[in-house]
Design a protein around this motif. Structure first.
Motif, PDB file in Angstrom:
ATOM      1  N   GLY A 170       0.816  -1.209   0.000  1.00  0.00           N
ATOM      2  CA  GLY A 170       0.000   0.000   0.000  1.00  0.00           C
ATOM      3  C   GLY A 170       0.850   1.259   0.000  1.00  0.00           C
ATOM      4  O   GLY A 170       2.075   1.215   0.165  1.00  0.00           O
ATOM      5  N   LEU A 171       0.180   2.369  -0.154  1.00  0.00           N
ATOM      6  CA  LEU A 171       0.841   3.679  -0.167  1.00  0.00           C
ATOM      7  C   LEU A 171      -0.105   4.700   0.431  1.00  0.00           C
ATOM      8  O   LEU A 171      -1.296   4.720   0.113  1.00  0.00           O
ATOM      9  N   VAL A 172       0.416   5.547   1.327  1.00  0.00           N
ATOM     10  CA  VAL A 172      -0.387   6.616   1.901  1.00  0.00           C
ATOM     11  C   VAL A 172       0.339   7.944   1.695  1.00  0.00           C
ATOM     12  O   VAL A 172       1.545   8.029   1.894  1.00  0.00           O
ATOM     13  N   LYS A 173      -0.396   8.950   1.261  1.00  0.00           N
ATOM     14  CA  LYS A 173       0.124  10.303   1.107  1.00  0.00           C
ATOM     15  C   LYS A 173      -0.885  11.264   1.727  1.00  0.00           C
ATOM     16  O   LYS A 173      -1.827  11.684   1.051  1.00  0.00           O
ATOM     17  N   PRO A 174      -0.722  11.593   3.012  1.00  0.00           N
ATOM     18  CA  PRO A 174      -1.694  12.468   3.672  1.00  0.00           C
ATOM     19  C   PRO A 174      -1.759  13.843   3.002  1.00  0.00           C
ATOM     20  O   PRO A 174      -0.733  14.465   2.746  1.00  0.00           O
ATOM     21  N   GLN A 175      -2.974  14.275   2.703  1.00  0.00           N
ATOM     22  CA  GLN A 175      -3.186  15.607   2.123  1.00  0.00           C
ATOM     23  C   GLN A 175      -4.533  16.144   2.595  1.00  0.00           C
ATOM     24  O   GLN A 175      -5.540  15.434   2.557  1.00  0.00           O
ATOM     25  N   ALA A 176      -4.527  17.385   3.038  1.00  0.00           N
ATOM     26  CA  ALA A 176      -5.791  18.043   3.381  1.00  0.00           C
ATOM     27  C   ALA A 176      -6.596  18.279   2.111  1.00  0.00           C
ATOM     28  O   ALA A 176      -6.041  18.372   1.004  1.00  0.00           O
ATOM     29  N   LEU A 177      -7.895  18.377   2.258  1.00  0.00           N
ATOM     30  CA  LEU A 177      -8.783  18.502   1.112  1.00  0.00           C
ATOM     31  C   LEU A 177      -8.350  19.591   0.151  1.00  0.00           C
ATOM     32  O   LEU A 177      -8.302  19.388  -1.066  1.00  0.00           O
ATOM     33  N   GLY A 178      -8.003  20.745   0.678  1.00  0.00           N
ATOM     34  CA  GLY A 178      -7.644  21.859  -0.191  1.00  0.00           C
ATOM     35  C   GLY A 178      -6.337  21.695  -0.914  1.00  0.00           C
ATOM     36  O   GLY A 178      -6.034  22.446  -1.841  1.00  0.00           O
ATOM     37  N   ASN A 179      -5.539  20.698  -0.509  1.00  0.00           N
ATOM     38  CA  ASN A 179      -4.214  20.503  -1.107  1.00  0.00           C
ATOM     39  C   ASN A 179      -4.102  19.232  -1.932  1.00  0.00           C
ATOM     40  O   ASN A 179      -3.016  18.899  -2.402  1.00  0.00           O
ATOM     41  N   ILE A 180      -5.206  18.528  -2.108  1.00  0.00           N
ATOM     42  CA  ILE A 180      -5.140  17.288  -2.878  1.00  0.00           C
ATOM     43  C   ILE A 180      -4.838  17.589  -4.342  1.00  0.00           C
ATOM     44  O   ILE A 180      -5.498  18.405  -4.968  1.00  0.00           O
ATOM     45  N   ASP A 181      -3.795  16.931  -4.854  1.00  0.00           N
ATOM     46  CA  ASP A 181      -3.533  17.025  -6.293  1.00  0.00           C
ATOM     47  C   ASP A 181      -3.835  15.670  -6.909  1.00  0.00           C
ATOM     48  O   ASP A 181      -3.615  14.625  -6.295  1.00  0.00           O
ATOM     49  N   LEU A 182      -4.359  15.701  -8.109  1.00  0.00           N
ATOM     50  CA  LEU A 182      -4.854  14.477  -8.730  1.00  0.00           C
ATOM     51  C   LEU A 182      -3.748  13.472  -9.035  1.00  0.00           C
ATOM     52  O   LEU A 182      -3.993  12.268  -9.032  1.00  0.00           O
ATOM     53  N   ALA A 183      -2.535  13.963  -9.275  1.00  0.00           N
ATOM     54  CA  ALA A 183      -1.434  13.035  -9.550  1.00  0.00           C
ATOM     55  C   ALA A 183      -1.153  12.168  -8.318  1.00  0.00           C
ATOM     56  O   ALA A 183      -0.993  10.945  -8.424  1.00  0.00           O
ATOM     57  N   SER A 184      -1.107  12.792  -7.142  1.00  0.00           N
ATOM     58  CA  SER A 184      -0.886  12.034  -5.906  1.00  0.00           C
ATOM     59  C   SER A 184      -2.071  11.132  -5.600  1.00  0.00           C
ATOM     60  O   SER A 184      -1.911   9.989  -5.170  1.00  0.00           O
ATOM     61  N   PHE A 185      -3.272  11.650  -5.815  1.00  0.00           N
ATOM     62  CA  PHE A 185      -4.475  10.859  -5.588  1.00  0.00           C
ATOM     63  C   PHE A 185      -4.444   9.599  -6.452  1.00  0.00           C
ATOM     64  O   PHE A 185      -4.674   8.484  -5.968  1.00  0.00           O
ATOM     65  N   ASP A 186      -4.147   9.769  -7.735  1.00  0.00           N
ATOM     66  CA  ASP A 186      -4.120   8.620  -8.639  1.00  0.00           C
ATOM     67  C   ASP A 186      -3.035   7.623  -8.266  1.00  0.00           C
ATOM     68  O   ASP A 186      -3.234   6.399  -8.372  1.00  0.00           O
ATOM     69  N   GLU A 187      -1.886   8.128  -7.799  1.00  0.00           N
ATOM     70  CA  GLU A 187      -0.800   7.224  -7.417  1.00  0.00           C
ATOM     71  C   GLU A 187      -1.196   6.369  -6.222  1.00  0.00           C
ATOM     72  O   GLU A 187      -0.940   5.157  -6.194  1.00  0.00           O
ATOM     73  N   VAL A 188      -1.835   6.982  -5.227  1.00  0.00           N
ATOM     74  CA  VAL A 188      -2.266   6.230  -4.048  1.00  0.00           C
ATOM     75  C   VAL A 188      -3.302   5.175  -4.441  1.00  0.00           C
ATOM     76  O   VAL A 188      -3.236   4.026  -3.996  1.00  0.00           O
ATOM     77  N   MET A 189      -4.253   5.555  -5.263  1.00  0.00           N
ATOM     78  CA  MET A 189      -5.263   4.597  -5.693  1.00  0.00           C
ATOM     79  C   MET A 189      -4.628   3.457  -6.484  1.00  0.00           C
ATOM     80  O   MET A 189      -4.959   2.280  -6.293  1.00  0.00           O
ATOM     81  N   GLN A 190      -3.706   3.798  -7.362  1.00  0.00           N
ATOM     82  CA  GLN A 190      -3.072   2.782  -8.210  1.00  0.00           C
ATOM     83  C   GLN A 190      -2.268   1.783  -7.386  1.00  0.00           C
ATOM     84  O   GLN A 190      -2.413   0.560  -7.552  1.00  0.00           O
ATOM     85  N   VAL A 191      -1.432   2.279  -6.478  1.00  0.00           N
ATOM     86  CA  VAL A 191      -0.553   1.380  -5.718  1.00  0.00           C
ATOM     87  C   VAL A 191      -1.353   0.505  -4.759  1.00  0.00           C
ATOM     88  O   VAL A 191      -0.997  -0.649  -4.515  1.00  0.00           O
TER      89      VAL A 191
END
Length: 240
Positions: A78-99
């Protein structure tokens, strides 16, 4: 108890390593996958494979499935990248979902034909207490919730094949990764402990015990379930 052969992803440390040690202690053969496979004391075969690379993962998993008659699988990477709602970037979001999700699909697909042929199999997906809600975990919690959905759907598809599919959802667990961000006595540790009625962190071997139970032959009538191993955190806060 029959000796079985199990594949564990994310197996070099933390919960994955504890699962491998538990299974090996029970007399099973363990094949682990990790991004780096340098630890010579692994209780089985540790294979270096970056499960973030879908093409290489598919090829590597197919090779392992051809070499071993796997009886079961623990989808732990797994992979976790903590980000507050206002700082979520889609590249990081997609990476977490993918891994968190792609390796679970690929590994299960790779082992499925053999388990179907033998009429016996176990799949355990490692989810997380965070699926019930936690700040700054939009991507991670969503991915771990998807693993619970995978668990239920796959269990239905495989219900008459002899293959069970279940999930384990750990609460705060004292792994190397946890301690890297939450040293003993830190505010981070205190915040996690405050949410656990037992007032302590889980230990990797306690999570491994639950995984081992679901992989066992005696657990063949359990499928599609999510077992929380969290010191009571999923049921509420204790009143003191």
């Amino acid at each position: 108890m029959s000796s079985r052969t199990f594949l564990v992803t994310g197996a070099s440390k933390g919960i994955g390593r504890a699962v491998a040690e538990q299974l090996a202690a029970e007399g099973h053969k363990v094949v682990g996958i990790a991004r780096q496979a340098e630890r010579g004391d692994f209780p089985g075969e540790l294979v270096a494979l970056d499960l973030g690379d879908a093409q290489r993962s598919a090829a590597g998993l197919a090779e392992l499935a051809a070499r071993y008659a796997f009886d079961g699988l623990v989808n732990n990477v797994g992979l976790v990248k903590p980000q507050a709602l206002g700082n979520i970037d889609l590249a990081s979001f997609d990476e977490v979902m993918q891994v968190n999700l792609h390796p679970a699909i690929l590994a299960t697909q790779a082992l499925l034909p053999g388990m179907r042929e033998r009429g016996w199999g176990r799949v355990v997906n490692i989810s997380s207490l965070t699926i019930l809600g936690i700040a700054q975990r939009t991507a991670y919690a969503a991915a771990k919730a998807a693993l619970v959905s995978f668990t239920r759907g796959w269990a239905l598809e495989l219900a008459q094949t002899g293959i069970t599919v279940n999930a384990v959802a750990p609460g705060p667990t004292e792994t190397e990764l946890f301690r890297a961000g939450n040293p003993p006595g830190s505010a981070g540790e205190a915040a996690y402990l405050a949410a656990v009625p037992m007032g302590r962190l889980g230990q990797p071997h306690e999570i491994a015990s639950a995984v081992s139970f679901l992989l066992a032959e005696r657990s063949g009538f359990i499928t599609g379930q999510t077992l929380y191993v969290d010191g009571g955190a999923s049921i509420g806060k204790a009143a003191f």
